[in-house]
Design a protein around this motif. Structure first.
Motif, PDB file in Angstrom:
ATOM      1  N   PRO A 146       0.822  -1.214   0.000  1.00  0.00           N
ATOM      2  CA  PRO A 146       0.000   0.000   0.000  1.00  0.00           C
ATOM      3  C   PRO A 146       0.853   1.260   0.000  1.00  0.00           C
ATOM      4  O   PRO A 146       1.696   1.456   0.880  1.00  0.00           O
ATOM      5  N   ALA A 147       0.629   2.115  -0.997  1.00  0.00           N
ATOM      6  CA  ALA A 147       1.448   3.325  -1.142  1.00  0.00           C
ATOM      7  C   ALA A 147       0.705   4.381  -1.940  1.00  0.00           C
ATOM      8  O   ALA A 147      -0.043   4.060  -2.873  1.00  0.00           O
ATOM      9  N   ILE A 148       0.911   5.626  -1.574  1.00  0.00           N
ATOM     10  CA  ILE A 148       0.361   6.760  -2.305  1.00  0.00           C
ATOM     11  C   ILE A 148       1.371   7.903  -2.274  1.00  0.00           C
ATOM     12  O   ILE A 148       2.279   7.920  -1.442  1.00  0.00           O
ATOM     13  N   THR A 149       1.177   8.847  -3.180  1.00  0.00           N
ATOM     14  CA  THR A 149       1.888  10.121  -3.102  1.00  0.00           C
ATOM     15  C   THR A 149       0.843  11.217  -3.116  1.00  0.00           C
ATOM     16  O   THR A 149      -0.022  11.248  -3.997  1.00  0.00           O
ATOM     17  N   ILE A 150       0.902  12.106  -2.118  1.00  0.00           N
ATOM     18  CA  ILE A 150      -0.021  13.226  -2.054  1.00  0.00           C
ATOM     19  C   ILE A 150       0.736  14.526  -2.282  1.00  0.00           C
ATOM     20  O   ILE A 150       1.962  14.561  -2.270  1.00  0.00           O
ATOM     21  N   SER A 151      -0.002  15.595  -2.462  1.00  0.00           N
ATOM     22  CA  SER A 151       0.589  16.889  -2.810  1.00  0.00           C
ATOM     23  C   SER A 151       1.046  17.660  -1.583  1.00  0.00           C
ATOM     24  O   SER A 151       0.546  17.473  -0.476  1.00  0.00           O
ATOM     25  N   ARG A 152       1.978  18.601  -1.825  1.00  0.00           N
ATOM     26  CA  ARG A 152       2.421  19.488  -0.749  1.00  0.00           C
ATOM     27  C   ARG A 152       1.506  20.691  -0.609  1.00  0.00           C
ATOM     28  O   ARG A 152       1.720  21.570   0.211  1.00  0.00           O
ATOM     29  N   GLY A 153       0.434  20.767  -1.426  1.00  0.00           N
ATOM     30  CA  GLY A 153      -0.538  21.833  -1.275  1.00  0.00           C
ATOM     31  C   GLY A 153      -0.014  23.181  -1.743  1.00  0.00           C
ATOM     32  O   GLY A 153       1.068  23.291  -2.331  1.00  0.00           O
ATOM     33  N   GLY A 154      -0.777  24.224  -1.469  1.00  0.00           N
ATOM     34  CA  GLY A 154      -0.416  25.546  -1.952  1.00  0.00           C
ATOM     35  C   GLY A 154      -0.481  25.601  -3.464  1.00  0.00           C
ATOM     36  O   GLY A 154      -1.123  24.774  -4.105  1.00  0.00           O
ATOM     37  N   LYS A 155       0.206  26.558  -4.043  1.00  0.00           N
ATOM     38  CA  LYS A 155       0.234  26.696  -5.503  1.00  0.00           C
ATOM     39  C   LYS A 155       1.676  26.707  -5.981  1.00  0.00           C
ATOM     40  O   LYS A 155       2.443  27.618  -5.680  1.00  0.00           O
ATOM     41  N   GLY A 156       2.058  25.658  -6.692  1.00  0.00           N
ATOM     42  CA  GLY A 156       3.417  25.572  -7.207  1.00  0.00           C
ATOM     43  C   GLY A 156       3.519  26.083  -8.627  1.00  0.00           C
ATOM     44  O   GLY A 156       2.529  26.159  -9.349  1.00  0.00           O
ATOM     45  N   GLY A 157       4.735  26.429  -9.022  1.00  0.00           N
ATOM     46  CA  GLY A 157       4.960  26.885 -10.388  1.00  0.00           C
ATOM     47  C   GLY A 157       6.403  26.671 -10.805  1.00  0.00           C
ATOM     48  O   GLY A 157       7.320  26.754  -9.984  1.00  0.00           O
ATOM     49  N   ARG A 158       6.600  26.353 -12.077  1.00  0.00           N
ATOM     50  CA  ARG A 158       7.930  26.253 -12.685  1.00  0.00           C
ATOM     51  C   ARG A 158       8.818  25.217 -11.986  1.00  0.00           C
ATOM     52  O   ARG A 158      10.012  25.453 -11.741  1.00  0.00           O
ATOM     53  N   ALA A 159       8.266  24.058 -11.645  1.00  0.00           N
ATOM     54  CA  ALA A 159       9.066  23.009 -11.006  1.00  0.00           C
ATOM     55  C   ALA A 159      10.254  22.641 -11.876  1.00  0.00           C
ATOM     56  O   ALA A 159      10.161  22.591 -13.102  1.00  0.00           O
ATOM     57  N   HIS A 160      11.397  22.388 -11.253  1.00  0.00           N
ATOM     58  CA  HIS A 160      12.657  22.016 -11.908  1.00  0.00           C
ATOM     59  C   HIS A 160      13.265  23.175 -12.703  1.00  0.00           C
ATOM     60  O   HIS A 160      14.191  22.973 -13.475  1.00  0.00           O
ATOM     61  N   ALA A 161      12.753  24.382 -12.494  1.00  0.00           N
ATOM     62  CA  ALA A 161      13.320  25.563 -13.146  1.00  0.00           C
ATOM     63  C   ALA A 161      14.004  26.446 -12.098  1.00  0.00           C
ATOM     64  O   ALA A 161      13.701  26.358 -10.901  1.00  0.00           O
ATOM     65  N   LEU A 162      14.917  27.294 -12.545  1.00  0.00           N
ATOM     66  CA  LEU A 162      15.633  28.163 -11.611  1.00  0.00           C
ATOM     67  C   LEU A 162      14.706  29.155 -10.930  1.00  0.00           C
ATOM     68  O   LEU A 162      15.002  29.628  -9.821  1.00  0.00           O
ATOM     69  N   ASP A 163      13.595  29.485 -11.584  1.00  0.00           N
ATOM     70  CA  ASP A 163      12.640  30.430 -10.999  1.00  0.00           C
ATOM     71  C   ASP A 163      11.409  29.716 -10.435  1.00  0.00           C
ATOM     72  O   ASP A 163      10.297  30.230 -10.470  1.00  0.00           O
ATOM     73  N   GLU A 164      11.626  28.525  -9.905  1.00  0.00           N
ATOM     74  CA  GLU A 164      10.540  27.759  -9.289  1.00  0.00           C
ATOM     75  C   GLU A 164       9.897  28.558  -8.158  1.00  0.00           C
ATOM     76  O   GLU A 164      10.577  29.263  -7.408  1.00  0.00           O
ATOM     77  N   THR A 165       8.564  28.451  -8.031  1.00  0.00           N
ATOM     78  CA  THR A 165       7.852  29.176  -6.986  1.00  0.00           C
ATOM     79  C   THR A 165       6.914  28.259  -6.205  1.00  0.00           C
ATOM     80  O   THR A 165       6.501  27.201  -6.687  1.00  0.00           O
TER      81      THR A 165
END
Length: 433
Positions: free
Chosen positions: A388-407
């Motif tokens: 049994p395994a899941i991945t859930i979100s860290r919540g909030g609003k993310g943007g530009r993952a894996h980019a230098l200007d990630e938010t």
């Protein structure tokens, strides 16, 4: 009104009033709906949830501090050591760093017959010299890796603090884990170790926190195969040694063969499958025949069978390129080496499993519309092993993952996902009244 106080009031109101459990077509059964409602009426659980709201500024502070400690692939030690300190300061039975660099913080249960893990990965995709200074504009925080995944790391501390504040006891052991090697060439080395014979713990349930939208619950592992295809030759002067076997030419032929055959294959009916030539390199100068030419290749599929089949197409294409190029009349020959650089297994867990039912029920209770998804995360390993395994979100609003200007933006409901992590963990662990 102070933001934390407002969140606290809203959180209590939600707990006392409840909410609709059937949202977005994903519905928890009555059994688990009832279980979560009962859990959330427990006074100690309400205290823990309120503590999550009240300590939001501290969670943000921890997120910023952890973000500003570089953690490039295979160099996560400094951030891991600080994570150990945070667990110790918050209060934990024991905490240590294992043989591959994972941080494990054990909160002992009463019965100790099961082990539930709450995980967030430590590493980022960025090289060591990357500027990781956090820039703040209002409620938005910008820095490489802040949403993926130091927010998740800070959430683990917040969950632990809430449990300690409420003096919650559980039947099962809970292990808070900071894993290494989740990104890129890390190839899930941290979680692979934890599910290997070398691990010091036996895991019964696995809950990861990673990126993605707040409503995402991953119960399917998107498998991938990754290789570095390397063609080698003697190398020489572009004029004086003209006609000598050229590894670039052989690699080009291999890529052409692979793309043609792989394109035909993925167009066939069946679970989605993809391929990508991500990086190419080799050679020393424009007027030199290279002695080496390489390409890094990524292949993915929702189906374990189709992943193996496109893997076979790739290997056959590269070997065919080696043979046909060497038979083309060139001087000397090239040799091929296929170096595995990534292997993430596929799999999907039934939405009838208690862990997934509890996740759906918890999300719905908190007013989060649950969406079951497939992804490539730490959960791939236990899912493939049918644990049994899941991945859930860290919540909030993310943007530009894996980019230098990630938010990452701290939206008014961002703490809901911390509460979600808390409640799922408690439901899986069983609280002692």
């Amino acid at each position: 009104m102070h933001t934390n106080l407002l969140r606290c009031i809203l959180g209590v109101s939600l707990l006392l009033g409840g909410s609709t459990f059937a949202q977005d077509g994903v519905i928890a059964t009555k059994e688990f709906t009832k279980e979560i409602k009962k859990l959330t009426t427990d006074k100690s659980v309400q205290i823990a949830i309120n503590e999550i709201d009240m300590s939001d500024s501290e969670t943000i502070k921890n997120m910023i501090e952890l973000t500003e400690i570089p953690a490039p692939p295979f160099k996560e030690t400094k951030r891991a050591k600080r994570f150990v300190e945070l667990f110790s300061q918050t209060g934990i039975d024991s905490v240590w760093i294992d043989a591959v660099g994972n941080v494990l913080a054990l909160r002992k249960g009463k019965k100790r017959e099961r082990t539930v893990v709450l995980d967030a990965h430590i590493d980022t995709v960025f090289p060591e010299e990357t500027d990781v200074t956090v820039k703040i504009e209002g409620s938005t925080y910008a820095a490489p890796g802040i949403g993926d995944n130091t927010r998740g790391m800070a959430m683990l501390i917040a969950v632990l603090k809430g449990m300690n504040k409420a003096k919650i006891s559980t039947d099962a052991d809970i292990v808070f884990v900071g894993t290494v090697g989740e990104e890129g060439l890390g190839d899930l080395r941290g979680v692979k170790h934890l599910f290997s014979k070398k691990s010091s713990i036996k895991i019964d349930s696995w809950i990861s926190i990673d990126g993605g939208g707040p409503s995402r619950i991953i119960n399917g592992g998107l498998g991938s195969k990754r290789y570095k295809a390397v063609f080698k030759g003697k190398g020489g002067h572009s004029w004086g040694a003209f006609g000598l076997a050229n590894p670039h030419h052989a690699l080009g032929k291999g890529i052409t063969l692979f793309v043609e055959e792989a394109s035909k294959y993925v167009a066939q009916k069946g679970p989605k499958t993809s391929f990508n030539i991500g990086r190419i390199g080799g050679g020393t100068s424009v007027n030199s025949i290279p002695f080496e030419s390489w390409a890094e290749v990524d292949m993915r599929s929702l189906s374990p069978e189709r992943l193996l089949e496109i893997d076979g197409i790739f290997k056959a294409s590269m070997r065919k390129a080696e043979v046909t190029y060497n038979a083309s009349g060139i001087k000397d020959k090239v040799t091929l080496e296929l170096v595995p650089i990534g292997d993430r297994p596929s799999g999907t867990l039934s939405d009838k499993l208690p862990l997934i039912q509890r996740s759906i029920a918890v999300a719905s209770y908190l007013g989060i519309s649950p969406k079951l998804r497939t992804g490539s995360t730490n959960s791939n390993i236990p899912i493939a092993k049918n644990i049994p395994a899941i991945t859930i979100s860290r919540g909030g609003k993310g943007g530009r993952a894996h980019a230098l200007d990630e938010t990452w933006t701290n939206t008014p409901d961002a703490t809901k996902n911390i509460k979600m992590a808390l409640l799922i963990t408690l439901a899986e662990s069983g609280i002692v009244n």
